[in-house]
Design a protein around this motif. Structure first.
Motif, PDB file in Angstrom:
ATOM      1  N   ASN A  84      10.236   4.579 -17.724  1.00 41.05           N
ATOM      2  CA  ASN A  84      10.209   3.194 -17.092  1.00 41.05           C
ATOM      3  C   ASN A  84      11.010   2.920 -16.254  1.00 41.05           C
ATOM      4  N   GLY A  85      12.462   3.016 -15.384  1.00 41.93           N
ATOM      5  CA  GLY A  85      12.503   2.842 -14.505  1.00 41.93           C
ATOM      6  C   GLY A  85      11.667   2.893 -13.401  1.00 41.93           C
ATOM      7  N   TYR A  86      11.050   4.318 -13.496  1.00 42.68           N
ATOM      8  CA  TYR A  86       9.642   4.314 -12.015  1.00 42.68           C
ATOM      9  C   TYR A  86       8.863   3.147 -12.441  1.00 42.68           C
ATOM     10  N   SER A  92       5.913  -1.240  -9.959  1.00 42.21           N
ATOM     11  CA  SER A  92       5.476  -3.154 -10.362  1.00 42.21           C
ATOM     12  C   SER A  92       6.277  -3.934  -9.395  1.00 42.21           C
ATOM     13  N   LEU A  93       7.651  -3.935  -9.256  1.00 42.90           N
ATOM     14  CA  LEU A  93       8.617  -5.296  -8.299  1.00 42.90           C
ATOM     15  C   LEU A  93       8.515  -5.127  -6.984  1.00 42.90           C
ATOM     16  N   VAL A  94       8.255  -3.587  -6.632  1.00 46.23           N
ATOM     17  CA  VAL A  94       8.025  -3.487  -5.153  1.00 46.23           C
ATOM     18  C   VAL A  94       6.400  -3.714  -4.657  1.00 46.23           C
ATOM     19  N   VAL A 154       5.915  -7.664  -4.728  1.00 42.27           N
ATOM     20  CA  VAL A 154       6.654  -8.665  -3.606  1.00 42.27           C
ATOM     21  C   VAL A 154       5.444  -7.995  -2.605  1.00 42.27           C
ATOM     22  N   GLY A 155       5.047  -6.815  -2.486  1.00 40.66           N
ATOM     23  CA  GLY A 155       4.308  -6.442  -1.577  1.00 40.66           C
ATOM     24  C   GLY A 155       2.814  -7.623  -1.658  1.00 40.66           C
ATOM     25  N   LEU A 156       3.162  -7.755  -2.750  1.00 38.45           N
ATOM     26  CA  LEU A 156       2.194  -8.564  -2.889  1.00 38.45           C
ATOM     27  C   LEU A 156       1.647 -10.087  -2.358  1.00 38.45           C
ATOM     28  N   VAL A 157       2.422 -10.536  -2.725  1.00 41.05           N
ATOM     29  CA  VAL A 157       3.388 -11.917  -2.286  1.00 41.05           C
ATOM     30  C   VAL A 157       3.678 -12.420  -0.824  1.00 41.05           C
ATOM     31  N   MET A 158       4.230 -11.047  -0.306  1.00 36.94           N
ATOM     32  CA  MET A 158       4.601 -10.900   1.280  1.00 36.94           C
ATOM     33  C   MET A 158       3.063 -10.889   1.888  1.00 36.94           C
ATOM     34  N   ILE A 159       2.013 -10.373   1.585  1.00 37.53           N
ATOM     35  CA  ILE A 159       0.756 -10.610   1.532  1.00 37.53           C
ATOM     36  C   ILE A 159      -0.627 -11.748   1.924  1.00 37.53           C
ATOM     37  N   ILE A 160       0.321 -12.335   0.290  1.00 36.58           N
ATOM     38  CA  ILE A 160      -0.807 -13.489   0.519  1.00 36.58           C
ATOM     39  C   ILE A 160       0.002 -14.687   1.441  1.00 36.58           C
ATOM     40  N   TRP A 161       1.317 -14.866   1.154  1.00 38.67           N
ATOM     41  CA  TRP A 161       2.433 -15.833   2.310  1.00 38.67           C
ATOM     42  C   TRP A 161       1.634 -15.439   3.129  1.00 38.67           C
ATOM     43  N   GLY A 162       1.792 -14.262   3.677  1.00 30.80           N
ATOM     44  CA  GLY A 162       1.552 -13.963   5.690  1.00 30.80           C
ATOM     45  C   GLY A 162       0.330 -14.051   6.012  1.00 30.80           C
ATOM     46  N   PHE A 199       0.567  -1.366  -0.171  1.00 30.28           N
ATOM     47  CA  PHE A 199      -0.035   0.131  -0.142  1.00 30.28           C
ATOM     48  C   PHE A 199       0.871   1.189  -0.008  1.00 30.28           C
ATOM     49  N   ALA A 200       2.185   1.122   0.398  1.00 27.72           N
ATOM     50  CA  ALA A 200       3.120   2.473   0.708  1.00 27.72           C
ATOM     51  C   ALA A 200       3.308   2.549  -1.639  1.00 27.72           C
ATOM     52  N   THR A 201       3.790   1.319  -1.838  1.00 29.58           N
ATOM     53  CA  THR A 201       3.795   1.774  -3.217  1.00 29.58           C
ATOM     54  C   THR A 201       2.333   2.139  -3.763  1.00 29.58           C
ATOM     55  N   HIS A 202       1.139   0.892  -3.644  1.00 32.65           N
ATOM     56  CA  HIS A 202       0.258   2.069  -4.488  1.00 32.65           C
ATOM     57  C   HIS A 202      -0.723   3.988  -3.919  1.00 32.65           C
ATOM     58  N   LEU A 203      -0.297   4.201  -2.706  1.00 36.41           N
ATOM     59  CA  LEU A 203      -0.179   5.203  -1.809  1.00 36.41           C
ATOM     60  C   LEU A 203       1.044   6.431  -2.737  1.00 36.41           C
TER      61      LEU A 203
END
Length: 194
Positions: A34-36, A41-43, A46-54, A12-16
């Motif tokens: 493109n770098g941004y 997208s990468l961050v 990673v956050g989404l994977v952590m949410i699902i796993w956690g 959510f830090a990324t999405h905000l």
């Protein structure tokens, strides 16, 4: 639980970040567009994977039950979920649905989160769906504030094709039916129909 919390913070830090245009522009100036986008997208991933796993680990550990929803809320949840997949497809198929709702994906996320809060009372679910609902509300308010400034006084009304609306409706209802039938059980491990 801590993996879930860290994932929520990262995702959510990324999405905000887009709600703070000046900060976003600094990242774009430093990394390029493109770098941004790539780092964003990468961050977020990673956050989404952590949410699902956690979330999975937290639910397996047996989080506290904050409330026990009545049985009828499951039916209400299924009813509220009907437009969610239609709205998700409409976000990518510009039509009248997208023009009327303005931000169909955010609306879909808010409905999805609210519907699931009605049917799930454990702490893990309340934290997950509550976080997504809060993000949806914050992002929609932010978009209302950002859009007039970015477009010089108001977003242009775009009337898309009825064909795209038909694609969104038929495709959304088909995906909904698949989720009810098997996909929710396969992905989430919880059957919709019991």
């Amino acid at each position: 639980m801590w993996i879930f919390v860290a994932g929520v913070v990262v995702f959510f830090a990324t999405h905000l970040l887009p709600t703070a245009p000046a900060l976003r522009e600094r990242f774009v100036a430093r990394l390029g567009d493109n770098g941004y986008r790539g780092l964003y997208s990468l961050v977020a991933f990673v956050g989404l994977v952590m949410i699902i796993w956690g979330y999975g680990e937290w639910r397996t550990a047996g989080p506290a039950v904050l409330y026990v929803p009545p049985l009828w809320t499951r039916h209400l949840t299924m009813l509220l979920m009907l437009p969610v997949f239609v709205l998700l497809i409409a976000a990518y198929a510009p039509g009248r649905i997208k023009a009327r709702t303005k931000h169909p994906m955010i609306l879909a996320v808010k409905i999805w989160a609210f519907a699931h809060l009605l049917a799930n009372g454990d702490a893990a679910s309340v934290a997950l769906f509550g976080a997504f609902l809060a993000w949806g509300v914050i992002d929609r308010i932010s978009l209302k504030r950002r859009t007039p400034a970015a477009t010089g006084g108001g977003a242009a009304v775009v009337n898309g094709s009825a064909r795209n609306d038909l694609i969104a409706i038929v495709g959304g209802l088909l995906v909904y039916a698949l989720f009810v039938w098997k996909v929710h059980t396969w992905l989430i491990g919880v059957p919709v129909l019991m």
